[in-house]
Write a protein that holds these residues in place. Sequence first.
Motif, mmCIF file in Angstrom:
data_model
loop_
_atom_site.group_PDB
_atom_site.id
_atom_site.type_symbol
_atom_site.label_atom_id
_atom_site.label_comp_id
_atom_site.label_asym_id
_atom_site.label_seq_id
_atom_site.Cartn_x
_atom_site.Cartn_y
_atom_site.Cartn_z
ATOM 1 N N ARG A 1 54.541 61.386 51.526
ATOM 2 C CA ARG A 1 53.528 62.422 51.788
ATOM 3 C C ARG A 1 53.862 63.702 51.016
ATOM 4 O O ARG A 1 52.972 64.362 50.483
ATOM 5 C CB ARG A 1 53.440 62.704 53.280
ATOM 6 N N ALA A 2 55.141 64.046 50.953
ATOM 7 C CA ALA A 2 55.543 65.257 50.237
ATOM 8 C C ALA A 2 55.187 65.161 48.750
ATOM 9 O O ALA A 2 54.799 66.152 48.130
ATOM 10 C CB ALA A 2 57.040 65.504 50.416
ATOM 11 N N PRO B 1 59.633 56.250 59.398
ATOM 12 C CA PRO B 1 58.877 57.513 59.321
ATOM 13 C C PRO B 1 59.347 58.449 58.204
ATOM 14 O O PRO B 1 58.529 59.115 57.565
ATOM 15 C CB PRO B 1 59.091 58.150 60.696
ATOM 16 N N GLN B 2 60.651 58.494 57.935
ATOM 17 C CA GLN B 2 61.126 59.388 56.877
ATOM 18 C C GLN B 2 60.635 58.955 55.498
ATOM 19 O O GLN B 2 60.449 59.804 54.619
ATOM 20 C CB GLN B 2 62.653 59.569 56.904
ATOM 21 N N ALA B 3 60.403 57.665 55.301
ATOM 22 C CA ALA B 3 59.854 57.201 54.026
ATOM 23 C C ALA B 3 58.403 57.641 53.893
ATOM 24 O O ALA B 3 57.955 58.011 52.802
ATOM 25 C CB ALA B 3 59.970 55.680 53.910
ATOM 26 N N HIS C 1 64.493 53.338 54.089
ATOM 27 C CA HIS C 1 63.041 53.399 53.934
ATOM 28 C C HIS C 1 62.297 52.388 54.809
ATOM 29 O O HIS C 1 61.127 52.604 55.132
ATOM 30 C CB HIS C 1 62.647 53.179 52.472
ATOM 31 N N VAL C 2 62.966 51.277 55.144
ATOM 32 C CA VAL C 2 62.327 50.249 55.968
ATOM 33 C C VAL C 2 63.318 49.739 57.003
ATOM 34 O O VAL C 2 64.526 49.990 56.907
ATOM 35 C CB VAL C 2 61.799 49.050 55.127
ATOM 36 N N ALA D 1 56.150 48.197 47.083
ATOM 37 C CA ALA D 1 56.434 47.561 48.372
ATOM 38 C C ALA D 1 56.108 48.511 49.518
ATOM 39 O O ALA D 1 55.481 48.112 50.510
ATOM 40 C CB ALA D 1 57.894 47.125 48.446
ATOM 41 N N LEU D 2 56.527 49.762 49.399
ATOM 42 C CA LEU D 2 56.237 50.728 50.456
ATOM 43 C C LEU D 2 54.735 50.927 50.623
ATOM 44 O O LEU D 2 54.230 51.026 51.749
ATOM 45 C CB LEU D 2 56.934 52.063 50.165
#
Length: 149
Positions: free
Chosen positions: A109-110, A102-104, A83-84, A41-42
């Motif tokens: 990215r990490a 943004p934190q998701a 997350h959303v 989903a993300l």
Amino acid sequence: MASEGPEMELVHLLRAVTVELGLHSARFANRNGMHPTDVRALIALMDAARAGEEMTAGRLGAALGLNSAGTTALVDRLERAGHVRRARGRRDRRQVVVEVEPQAVELGRAHFGPLITHAVELLRGYDERERAAIRGFLEGVREAAAGAD
């Protein structure tokens, strides 16, 4: 069944890559207390944002093959986890769209960033004609998989 040959070697390699990517995604989901569908989903939401498209819950559910109740549960779960967020549509304020926080993005990215960086570096080793061939092959396989059912 297609006969074994150099083409089948590449098909088997693609399958192996798909399995490894699935395992990499599953590790991310497991480490972050997510279901694999949450990760899908993300990804769908980030792909839509990158394309400049807004994603309603209904459209997200259709993309993931979920019914309305399953989609609501998914979005609620991702929202509770931070997350959303649900927001009014920019084009149509009557619509509610789902957006990635943004934190998701940073969390993803990490985990996925080093793999993406490595893939980009590999692709830089190919000329434009070779990248076009790779793109055509991957698009063709994706389309075939999407229409396989």
